[in-house]
Motif scaffolding. Structure first.
Motif, short mmCIF file in Angstrom:
data_model
loop_
_atom_site.label_atom_id
_atom_site.label_comp_id
_atom_site.label_asym_id
_atom_site.label_seq_id
_atom_site.Cartn_x
_atom_site.Cartn_y
_atom_site.Cartn_z
N ASP A 111 27.34 57.88 17.28
CA ASP A 111 27.02 57.70 18.69
C ASP A 111 25.62 58.21 19.01
N VAL A 112 25.06 57.72 20.12
CA VAL A 112 23.77 58.19 20.62
C VAL A 112 23.98 58.73 22.03
N PHE A 113 23.61 59.99 22.22
CA PHE A 113 23.75 60.68 23.51
C PHE A 113 22.34 60.88 24.06
N THR A 114 22.03 60.19 25.16
CA THR A 114 20.69 60.21 25.74
C THR A 114 20.68 61.08 26.99
N VAL A 115 19.75 62.03 27.05
CA VAL A 115 19.65 62.97 28.16
C VAL A 115 18.27 62.89 28.78
N ASP A 116 18.20 62.70 30.07
CA ASP A 116 16.94 62.72 30.81
C ASP A 116 16.62 64.18 31.15
N LEU A 117 15.56 64.71 30.56
CA LEU A 117 15.25 66.12 30.76
C LEU A 117 14.86 66.43 32.20
N ALA A 118 14.36 65.44 32.93
CA ALA A 118 13.94 65.67 34.31
C ALA A 118 15.12 65.74 35.27
N THR A 119 16.12 64.89 35.06
CA THR A 119 17.24 64.80 36.01
C THR A 119 18.54 65.36 35.46
N GLY A 120 18.65 65.48 34.14
CA GLY A 120 19.90 65.90 33.53
C GLY A 120 20.90 64.78 33.33
N ALA A 121 20.58 63.57 33.79
CA ALA A 121 21.48 62.43 33.63
C ALA A 121 21.66 62.12 32.14
N ALA A 122 22.90 61.77 31.77
CA ALA A 122 23.21 61.54 30.36
C ALA A 122 24.07 60.30 30.21
N THR A 123 23.84 59.59 29.12
CA THR A 123 24.65 58.42 28.78
C THR A 123 25.00 58.49 27.30
N ARG A 124 26.14 57.88 26.94
CA ARG A 124 26.57 57.84 25.55
C ARG A 124 26.77 56.39 25.13
N GLU A 125 26.21 56.04 23.98
CA GLU A 125 26.39 54.72 23.39
C GLU A 125 27.16 54.88 22.08
#
Length: 397
Positions: A111-125
């Motif tokens: 899996d790939v877990f993407t985190v936006d360092l500015a907002t903290g928003a995260a998504t998982r693929e």
């Protein structure tokens, strides 16, 4: 990969008997997820950072005895991606045969877990299962270890070999439980066997249980209870950097929190050698309180660095710096040691001090690189495991 090697057609269920270094195993529906905190502790804290760190299997390894010459391991890693920051290296799996290095691999999948360092928003693929293959192993009965990535959440799916597998019997080595921050977990180490605790454990001839959690060495009561309830012959706790990073508490709360943490550990281990280690040298927080933050100018340039955002004048109001914490820890251990002769103290600057920083600076301002992990691990082994007066020397146990 060796395409002419024997096919690994024997599947062995992955069970607790084949795993060391984990405190809990979770069946996820996709695989077996090792945890370094038990379920009860995880239920006490909803912090996503701690959940990520404790599920990254630093010090966790598959250990078995076999005559197999080919070993395959199916895994589901979770990779972290931070847009705008340099890409993180893939997690490394290390193979040891009879204690000696015998191969390394990375997993192409998961899996790939993407985190936006500015907002903290995260998504998982979600991604596919990855297969690691180690072939050409010596055709004899041997002990095999596969150390899982210290910095990458890893679900174990299947273990296959070309010969039967048995759990490796205990060799009678002391069990060392160590708790600390991301530095103890192995941040920026080259591989799972070259984190500083793994290096120290190998030199000290002990079985490592690594409870180093990135951002999570915060004197949490549930962590103390996990240590209390874990079988151990030797225990160390490295305290300080995360408390400052998070600007978590003031001096008035810090001292009692340390006492409470140690009291809880002693409930389950009243006579076990217990070592309190203060922070290594870290210039940004030596005299400047937290919180710690990303250096935004460095991020804009594609680099990760950290800065301290507190005001040194706030120490008068009880805000914590590394210097304040070192003094407090030394005093706590000195006072308790009168009634607890197996309680010991080590100033972290003996492992990495100002002179070491001049030679081997912390690349991001907080975390040691691979060479510094080795230095810290070797020095810990020298000061803590070696010599008759060392805290973890056999005579001390």
């Amino acid at each position: 990969m060796n395409d002419t090697a024997p096919l690994a057609t024997r599947t062995t269920p992955i069970t607790a008997e084949l795993l060391r270094g984990a405190l809990d195993l979770e069946r996820t529906g996709r695989g077996l997820l090792p945890h370094r905190l038990p379920a009860g502790a995880r239920a006490r804290c909803a912090d996503g950072q701690l959940a990520m760190a404790e599920s990254q299997p630093s010090g966790v390894r598959l250990v078995f005895t076999t005559r197999a010459t080919t070993v395959e391991l199916d895994t589901l890693p979770t990779r972290r991606v931070y847009p705008g920051a340099p890409p993180r290296p893939d997690g490394v799996y290390e193979l040891l045969v009879d204690g000696e290095p015998a191969g390394r691999a990375t997993a192409a999948g998961g899996d790939v877990f993407t985190v936006d360092l500015a907002t903290g928003a995260a998504t998982r693929e979600r991604g596919p299962v990855a297969t690691l293959r180690f072939a050409g192993l010596p055709d004899r009965v041997k002990d095999v270890e596969i150390w899982l990535p210290h910095n990458e959440t890893t679900e174990l799916v299947a273990l296959r070999t070309d010969a039967p597998v048995e759990p490796t019997p205990a060799r009678g080595r002391p069990v060392w439980v160590h708790h600390g921050s991301s530095i103890s977990q192995g941040s920026d180490a080259a591989s799972p066997t070259t984190t500083w605790p793994a290096i120290a454990a190998a030199r000290g001839g002990v079985e490592l249980v690594n409870l180093g959690f990135g951002g999570g060495a915060l004197l949490d009561p549930f962590t103390a209870r996990a240590i209390r309830d874990t079988p151990a012959d030797l225990i160390s706790v490295k305290i300080g950097i995360n408390v400052v990073n998070a600007d978590l508490m003031r001096l008035r709360a810090f001292g009692p929190a340390v006492h409470g943490f140690l009291d809880t550990i002693r409930e389950g281990h009243p006579d076990t050698p217990l070592l309190v280690v203060s922070p290594i040298h870290c210039p940004i927080h030596e005299e400047t309180p937290g919180p710690c933050a990303f250096d935004l100018d460095a991020l804009a340039a594609g680099q990760v660095r950290f800065v301290a955002t507190g005001d040194p004048a706030e120490r008068a109001a009880g805000k914590l710096t590394l210097g304040v914490i070192r003094d407090e820890l030394a005093g706590i251990v000195e006072r308790r040691a009168a009634e607890d002769p197996r309680l010991h103290h080590l100033d972290g600057r003996e492992l990495y001090g100002a002179a070491d920083f001049a030679e081997l600076p912390l690349p991001d301002g907080l975390h040691p690189d691979a060479a510094t992990h080795r230095r810290i691990g070797e020095r810990f082994a020298e000061r803590v495991f070696a010599g008759r007066s060392a805290p973890f020397a056999p005579a001390a146990g």
